[in-house]
Design an enzyme around this catalytic site. Structure first.
Site, PDB file in Angstrom:
ATOM      1  NE  ARG A   1      51.539  37.254  41.176  1.00 35.25           N
ATOM      2  CZ  ARG A   1      51.908  35.955  41.156  1.00 35.25           C
ATOM      3  NH1 ARG A   1      52.780  35.510  40.285  1.00 35.25           N
ATOM      4  NH2 ARG A   1      51.358  35.114  42.008  1.00 35.25           N
TER       5      ARG A   1
ATOM      6  CB  SER B   1      48.085  39.195  46.209  1.00 33.00           C
ATOM      7  OG  SER B   1      47.799  37.838  46.320  1.00 33.00           O
TER       8      SER B   1
ATOM      9  CD  GLU C   1      50.246  40.636  42.780  1.00 37.56           C
ATOM     10  OE1 GLU C   1      50.992  40.027  43.557  1.00 37.56           O
ATOM     11  OE2 GLU C   1      49.237  40.131  42.258  1.00 37.56           O
TER      12      GLU C   1
HETATM   13  C1  LIG Z   1      39.962  37.523  44.108  1.00 35.81           C
HETATM   14  C2  LIG Z   1      41.178  37.748  43.234  1.00 35.81           C
HETATM   15  C3  LIG Z   1      42.134  36.754  43.127  1.00 35.81           C
HETATM   16  C4  LIG Z   1      43.275  36.946  42.317  1.00 35.81           C
HETATM   17  N1  LIG Z   1      44.189  35.945  42.262  1.00 35.81           N
HETATM   18  C5  LIG Z   1      45.307  36.122  41.515  1.00 35.81           C
HETATM   19  C6  LIG Z   1      46.300  35.096  41.438  1.00 35.81           C
HETATM   20  O1  LIG Z   1      46.153  34.012  42.020  1.00 35.81           O
HETATM   21  N2  LIG Z   1      47.423  35.336  40.704  1.00 35.81           N
HETATM   22  C7  LIG Z   1      47.609  36.500  40.025  1.00 35.81           C
HETATM   23  O2  LIG Z   1      48.643  36.650  39.369  1.00 35.81           O
HETATM   24  N3  LIG Z   1      46.687  37.490  40.066  1.00 35.81           N
HETATM   25  C8  LIG Z   1      45.546  37.337  40.788  1.00 35.81           C
HETATM   26  N4  LIG Z   1      44.615  38.331  40.852  1.00 35.81           N
HETATM   27  C9  LIG Z   1      44.869  39.615  40.149  1.00 35.81           C
HETATM   28  C10 LIG Z   1      44.176  39.726  38.776  1.00 35.81           C
HETATM   29  O3  LIG Z   1      43.027  38.926  38.714  1.00 35.81           O
HETATM   30  C11 LIG Z   1      45.094  39.351  37.618  1.00 35.81           C
HETATM   31  O4  LIG Z   1      46.222  40.202  37.600  1.00 35.81           O
HETATM   32  C12 LIG Z   1      44.390  39.457  36.260  1.00 35.81           C
HETATM   33  O5  LIG Z   1      45.216  39.015  35.221  1.00 35.81           O
HETATM   34  C13 LIG Z   1      43.935  40.878  35.954  1.00 35.81           C
HETATM   35  O6  LIG Z   1      43.063  40.800  34.846  1.00 35.81           O
HETATM   36  P1  LIG Z   1      42.083  42.007  34.509  1.00 35.81           P
HETATM   37  O7  LIG Z   1      41.536  41.750  33.139  1.00 35.81           O
HETATM   38  O8  LIG Z   1      41.084  42.188  35.575  1.00 35.81           O
HETATM   39  O9  LIG Z   1      43.137  43.204  34.469  1.00 35.81           O
HETATM   40  P2  LIG Z   1      42.971  44.744  34.788  1.00 35.81           P
HETATM   41  O10 LIG Z   1      42.954  44.944  36.266  1.00 35.81           O
HETATM   42  O11 LIG Z   1      41.853  45.314  34.016  1.00 35.81           O
HETATM   43  O12 LIG Z   1      44.355  45.281  34.208  1.00 35.81           O
HETATM   44  C14 LIG Z   1      45.579  44.850  34.763  1.00 35.81           C
HETATM   45  C15 LIG Z   1      46.732  45.546  34.032  1.00 35.81           C
HETATM   46  O13 LIG Z   1      46.819  45.052  32.703  1.00 35.81           O
HETATM   47  C16 LIG Z   1      46.726  46.117  31.759  1.00 35.81           C
HETATM   48  N5  LIG Z   1      45.967  45.601  30.620  1.00 35.81           N
HETATM   49  C17 LIG Z   1      44.755  44.982  30.659  1.00 35.81           C
HETATM   50  N6  LIG Z   1      44.376  44.584  29.426  1.00 35.81           N
HETATM   51  C18 LIG Z   1      45.379  44.968  28.586  1.00 35.81           C
HETATM   52  C19 LIG Z   1      45.568  44.860  27.177  1.00 35.81           C
HETATM   53  N7  LIG Z   1      44.668  44.265  26.375  1.00 35.81           N
HETATM   54  N8  LIG Z   1      46.683  45.386  26.640  1.00 35.81           N
HETATM   55  C20 LIG Z   1      47.613  45.983  27.439  1.00 35.81           C
HETATM   56  N9  LIG Z   1      47.485  46.120  28.765  1.00 35.81           N
HETATM   57  C21 LIG Z   1      46.374  45.614  29.345  1.00 35.81           C
HETATM   58  C22 LIG Z   1      46.005  47.220  32.499  1.00 35.81           C
HETATM   59  O14 LIG Z   1      46.287  48.486  31.925  1.00 35.81           O
HETATM   60  C23 LIG Z   1      46.567  47.036  33.890  1.00 35.81           C
HETATM   61  O15 LIG Z   1      47.849  47.629  33.971  1.00 35.81           O
HETATM   62  C24 LIG Z   1      43.451  38.166  41.623  1.00 35.81           C
HETATM   63  C25 LIG Z   1      42.468  39.163  41.730  1.00 35.81           C
HETATM   64  C26 LIG Z   1      41.341  38.957  42.519  1.00 35.81           C
HETATM   65  C27 LIG Z   1      40.296  40.032  42.606  1.00 35.81           C
END
Ligand SMILES: Cc1cc2nc3c(=O)[nH]c(=O)nc-3n(C[C@H](O)[C@H](O)[C@H](O)COP(=O)(O)OP(=O)(O)OC[C@H]3O[C@@H](n4cnc5c(N)ncnc54)[C@H](O)[C@@H]3O)c2cc1C
Length: 335
Positions: A163, A236, A331
């Site tokens: 992670r 998580s 996380e």
């Molecule tokens: C129901 C649920 C289940 C999930 N299951 C998992 C799982 O099984 N495994 C897992 O690892 N995660 C899981 N997650 C967490 C999450 O979905 C992941 O971490 C996902 O990759 C986040 O994507 P996002 O676009 O929503 O990121 P955001 O929340 O918008 O951003 C996450 C981070 O990335 C940075 N970021 C985003 N885009 C960029 C970019 N283009 N350039 C630089 N930095 C950037 C942001 O600044 C922030 O620090 C889950 C979340 C939920 C709600």
């Protein structure tokens, strides 16, 4: 690009916090980040927000939110056994999974059902059911901020760990990822090491195939995780702690059924089990709660405020420490 002032973020965070930001810019082309840097717009506090599924806003954001909206999946190389895809940051993660299933590309199928955008996937090296995204990442492209210097990092330069990556550590808040390059197999190649997944396959009497794995991962996820269209959460909330062997041995005396996984010279514990053993699973305080089916997930049942969520997760961290002398780390990105 589209520019908004005093913009509500309710639909941009899966925790469903009712917060807003001073300015919100939706980038429709990757190069627009260069214009913003030239205009010195990144000299104020800024945050890059993808789908907002790994973030907890604890208050209104007094700065600029940058949201990559450019999408696209390009096949840039094809060999006998592999393909390389270059995928734009604003592409929905699940769209990439669907594309891979449709074209019979193997490698990412265990990661189906993770919300968010492709550009965020390398940031915390998303992982699930025995696979981490780094296993399929060839390189990551983008710009270093605030000067908009282009970068192209090969997978081994991204310092991927559990992670974690260079984008979450050394370069936290200093990169704008525009594309991720994936190297995927054209031949069947499955990871079935995760017990819940292999059990689901045999329970449904299914042979491993791309479609069947995706179907089973989605079934297992649906049975454990909240539906984010109904209950707010960010997946998580806590990382699984990685502890020295002495801590593991000590805790094993206290909890004989302690779940653990090898992690190099250390041992990875299941944070959900510790939270459950401490008695928090299913606990609810107003609209803030610990999800009854998965203790790792902090939820907003509707109207929980950022403060309600903060009070609850701090109590969990403190109580788990009191009972087991293990410090849980969030996380989720807390802003
Ligand atoms: C129901 C649920 C289940 C999930 N299951 C998992 C799982 O099984 N495994 C897992 O690892 N995660 C899981 N997650 C967490 C999450 O979905 C992941 O971490 C996902 O990759 C986040 O994507 P996002 O676009 O929503 O990121 P955001 O929340 O918008 O951003 C996450 C981070 O990335 C940075 N970021 C985003 N885009 C960029 C970019 N283009 N350039 C630089 N930095 C950037 C942001 O600044 C922030 O620090 C889950 C979340 C939920 C709600």
């Amino acid at each position: 690009m589209k520019v908004f002032q005093n913009y509500p973020l309710l639909d941009h965070n899966t925790f469903k916090m009712k917060v807003s930001c001073r300015q919100f810019i939706e980038l429709e082309r990757p190069e627009e980040i260069v214009n913003l840097c030239e205009q010195h717009l990144l000299e104020q506090p800024f945050y890059i927000l993808g789908g907002g599924s790994n973030v907890l806003f604890t208050k209104d954001y007094d700065g600029l939110i940058l949201h990559p909206a450019f999408q696209g999946i390009d096949k840039i190389e094809e060999e006998a056994r592999h393909v390389t895809l270059r995928v734009a940051a604003g592409t929905e993660w699940e769209k990439l999974i669907d594309y891979c299933i449709q074209h019979h590309y193997f490698g990412l199928e265990n990661l189906t059902g993770i919300p968010g955008l492709v550009g965020s996937a390398p940031v915390q090296n998303i992982g699930a059911y025995g696979v981490e995204v780094k296993d399929c990442i060839l390189a990551v492209d983008g710009y270093l901020l605030p000067k908009a210097t282009p970068f192209h990092y090969q997978c081994d330069e991204c310092q991927f760990g559990y992670r974690s990556s260079i984008f979450k550590k050394e370069l936290k808040g200093k990169t704008f990822i525009t594309h991720v390059l994936f190297r995927l197999s054209k031949e069947p190649h499955y990871t079935l090491t995760y017990k819940a997944l292999s059990e689901e396959l045999s329970c449904q009497q299914l042979e491993p195939s791309l479609d069947n794995i995706v179907r089973c991962v989605r079934a297992v996820r649906d049975s454990k995780l909240p539906d984010i269209t109904k209950i707010g959460c960010a997946g998580s909330f806590f990382q699984n702690p990685i502890v020295p062997n002495e801590d593991y041995q000590r805790l094993k005396q206290q909890l004989p059924d302690l779940v653990s996984y090898p992690a190099g010279e250390k041992v990875k514990l299941a944070a959900g089990q510790l939270i459950d053993k401490a008695g928090w699973k299913g606990h609810r305080e107003g609209d803030a709660g610990i999800y009854p089916k998965q203790a790792l997930v902090v939820v907003n049942y509707g109207n929980a405020s950022p403060e309600d969520i903060r009070q609850l997760y701090e109590k969990v961290i403190s109580d788990v420490y009191t009972k087991f002398q293990i410090t849980l780390q969030p996380e989720v990105n807390i802003l």
